[in-house]
Design a protein around this motif. Structure first.
Motif, PDB file in Angstrom:
ATOM      1  N   TYR A 167      50.977 -29.332 118.128  1.00 59.18           N
ATOM      2  CA  TYR A 167      50.299 -28.081 118.489  1.00 59.18           C
ATOM      3  C   TYR A 167      49.968 -27.985 119.978  1.00 59.18           C
ATOM      4  CZ  TYR A 167      49.553 -27.832 113.437  1.00 59.18           C
ATOM      5  OH  TYR A 167      49.726 -27.800 112.075  1.00 59.18           O
ATOM      6  N   ARG A 168      50.636 -28.745 120.836  1.00 59.01           N
ATOM      7  CA  ARG A 168      50.253 -28.826 122.242  1.00 59.01           C
ATOM      8  C   ARG A 168      50.296 -27.477 122.952  1.00 59.01           C
ATOM      9  NH1 ARG A 168      55.127 -30.875 121.284  1.00 59.01           N
ATOM     10  NH2 ARG A 168      56.952 -30.142 122.440  1.00 59.01           N
ATOM     11  N   GLY A 211      45.349 -26.688 118.155  1.00 59.10           N
ATOM     12  CA  GLY A 211      45.846 -27.135 119.446  1.00 59.10           C
ATOM     13  C   GLY A 211      44.724 -27.567 120.383  1.00 59.10           C
ATOM     14  N   THR A 212      43.654 -26.782 120.444  1.00 60.56           N
ATOM     15  CA  THR A 212      42.519 -27.135 121.296  1.00 60.56           C
ATOM     16  C   THR A 212      41.845 -28.398 120.791  1.00 60.56           C
ATOM     17  OG1 THR A 212      42.187 -24.778 121.759  1.00 60.56           O
ATOM     18  CG2 THR A 212      40.368 -26.260 122.290  1.00 60.56           C
ATOM     19  N   SER A 213      41.669 -28.492 119.488  1.00 66.07           N
ATOM     20  CA  SER A 213      41.062 -29.684 118.895  1.00 66.07           C
ATOM     21  C   SER A 213      41.906 -30.924 119.136  1.00 66.07           C
ATOM     22  CB  SER A 213      40.866 -29.458 117.392  1.00 66.07           C
ATOM     23  OG  SER A 213      40.307 -30.590 116.769  1.00 66.07           O
ATOM     24  N   LEU A 250      35.103 -22.741 115.385  1.00 61.54           N
ATOM     25  CA  LEU A 250      35.007 -21.633 114.423  1.00 61.54           C
ATOM     26  C   LEU A 250      34.036 -20.577 114.925  1.00 61.54           C
ATOM     27  CD1 LEU A 250      34.915 -23.256 110.849  1.00 61.54           C
ATOM     28  CD2 LEU A 250      36.839 -22.131 111.990  1.00 61.54           C
ATOM     29  N   SER A 251      32.874 -21.015 115.403  1.00 60.83           N
ATOM     30  CA  SER A 251      31.874 -20.047 115.866  1.00 60.83           C
ATOM     31  C   SER A 251      32.355 -19.299 117.099  1.00 60.83           C
ATOM     32  CB  SER A 251      30.555 -20.769 116.167  1.00 60.83           C
ATOM     33  OG  SER A 251      30.687 -21.619 117.292  1.00 60.83           O
ATOM     34  N   ALA A 252      33.259 -19.915 117.869  1.00 67.00           N
ATOM     35  CA  ALA A 252      33.803 -19.264 119.061  1.00 67.00           C
ATOM     36  C   ALA A 252      34.914 -18.275 118.735  1.00 67.00           C
ATOM     37  CB  ALA A 252      34.333 -20.315 120.036  1.00 67.00           C
ATOM     38  N   GLY A 253      35.370 -18.254 117.482  1.00 67.04           N
ATOM     39  CA  GLY A 253      36.350 -17.255 117.068  1.00 67.04           C
ATOM     40  C   GLY A 253      37.790 -17.690 117.119  1.00 67.04           C
ATOM     41  N   PHE A 254      38.074 -18.986 117.173  1.00 67.19           N
ATOM     42  CA  PHE A 254      39.454 -19.453 117.240  1.00 67.19           C
ATOM     43  C   PHE A 254      40.177 -19.241 115.911  1.00 67.19           C
ATOM     44  CE2 PHE A 254      38.074 -21.556 121.035  1.00 67.19           C
ATOM     45  CZ  PHE A 254      39.220 -21.710 121.783  1.00 67.19           C
ATOM     46  N   TRP A 269      42.723 -24.285 127.376  1.00 66.80           N
ATOM     47  CA  TRP A 269      42.171 -25.235 128.330  1.00 66.80           C
ATOM     48  C   TRP A 269      40.851 -24.797 128.963  1.00 66.80           C
ATOM     49  CZ3 TRP A 269      43.269 -30.173 128.765  1.00 66.80           C
ATOM     50  CH2 TRP A 269      44.450 -30.621 128.164  1.00 66.80           C
ATOM     51  N   PRO A 270      40.602 -23.506 129.221  1.00 65.05           N
ATOM     52  CA  PRO A 270      39.272 -23.146 129.742  1.00 65.05           C
ATOM     53  C   PRO A 270      38.140 -23.599 128.825  1.00 65.05           C
ATOM     54  CG  PRO A 270      40.794 -21.333 130.062  1.00 65.05           C
ATOM     55  CD  PRO A 270      41.528 -22.340 129.224  1.00 65.05           C
ATOM     56  N   THR A 271      38.345 -23.503 127.524  1.00 62.24           N
ATOM     57  CA  THR A 271      37.334 -23.979 126.584  1.00 62.24           C
ATOM     58  C   THR A 271      37.138 -25.485 126.719  1.00 62.24           C
ATOM     59  OG1 THR A 271      37.767 -22.217 124.983  1.00 62.24           O
ATOM     60  CG2 THR A 271      36.784 -24.227 124.125  1.00 62.24           C
TER      61      THR A 271
END
Length: 276
Positions: free
Chosen positions: A64-65, A201-203, A190-194, A70-72
């Motif tokens: 999932y790269r 990918g972020t995780s 989840l709370s951020a709306g992803f 990346w800002p998050t």
């Protein structure tokens, strides 16, 4: 380590679940954490589990790269570093009971806050005009993974920054103390709306960087040593089939079910730590 065949089978299943959680339902590896802590001494179990998690992180990044936001990640890392430092100090004096109680209480608190926030969001969404729904062919965020690819969910508002720092410190603390940062960060994303892909990918990138950076601290604390690495060598092969199963399942899980599974795994892990 003196482990029975049944104990090894339980650890192998938990290692496979690590792979599944990294490519399908992030946060489900709280069950793996519970299994490792049940078969091995709780403190030693964190050192055995860490290299297995890193292998799972590598597989997740390769899968999932392209979907990371990346800002998050850059907003989270300074607070996470502070949390890792606090967790290292905590491990110098805390016993197993203190570790389990602290992490279990934090996970349940975060799950409760997330459920409350999402219920409020659902109520507001139900009252909105249907014109706000995406039109056919319009990007919905499933491909980018986030509500806003340019600035990211909860981007730069003061409340968003405070939330990111709070979750970052908690995530760093829990991941250092008990490898239990997954549920905390899952609840934040989840709370951020992803959406699913951006979430995974972020995780994936987040935990590859954080877990790798934890390794020297864990070695210094005596949590990772030659014996633990020998056991890891026997268990790590089970991560890969779990990851393949997760990759095959993720496209069949709709967003609402995905979120419920993540929250459910968090609650299960928190209760197990408190009641054990």
């Amino acid at each position: 380590m003196d482990i029975s065949w049944w104990g090894f089978a339980a650890l192998a299943a938990a290692a496979a679940l690590v792979g599944f959680s990294k490519t399908a339902v992030s946060g489900a590896n709280t069950v793996s954490l519970a299994v490792f802590a049940a078969v091995l001494p709780a403190r030693e179990s964190t050192g055995v589990l860490l290299p297995i998690l890193i292998v799972g992180d590598v597989v997740a990044v390769l899968t999932y790269r392209r979907h990371a936001h990346w800002p998050t990640l850059w907003r989270l890392f300074p607070a996470v570093a502070a949390g890792v430092g606090a967790g290292t100090v905590f491990l110098l004096w805390a016993d197993d009971a203190a570790v389990r109680t602290s992490i279990g209480a934090i996970l349940l608190l975060m799950a409760g806050v997330t459920i409350w926030r999402r219920r409020g969001g659902a109520d507001r969404a139900d009252s909105e005009d249907s014109a706000k729904e995406p039109r056919e062919g319009e990007e919905t965020g499933e491909e980018t993974g986030a509500v806003s690819e340019k600035s990211g969910p909860g981007a730069s508002s003061p409340a968003g920054r405070v939330t990111a720092r709070s979750y970052g410190v908690l995530g760093g603390f829990t991941t250092m103390v008990a490898n239990a940062g997954g549920p905390v960060m899952s609840l934040y994303l989840l709370s951020a709306g992803f959406r699913k892909l951006g979430f995974l990918g972020t995780s994936a990138w987040f935990f590859l960087i954080v877990n790798t950076s934890k390794l020297p601290f864990s070695v210094g604390l005596g949590l990772v040593d030659g014996r633990s690495l020998l056991l890891d060598a026997a268990l790590v092969l089970f991560v890969f089939p779990g990851a393949l199963i997760g990759k095959a399942c993720v496209d069949r899980i709709d967003q609402r079910l995905f979120e419920r599974l993540v929250i459910g795994a968090t609650v299960l892990g928190g209760l197990q730590l408190l009641l054990r």
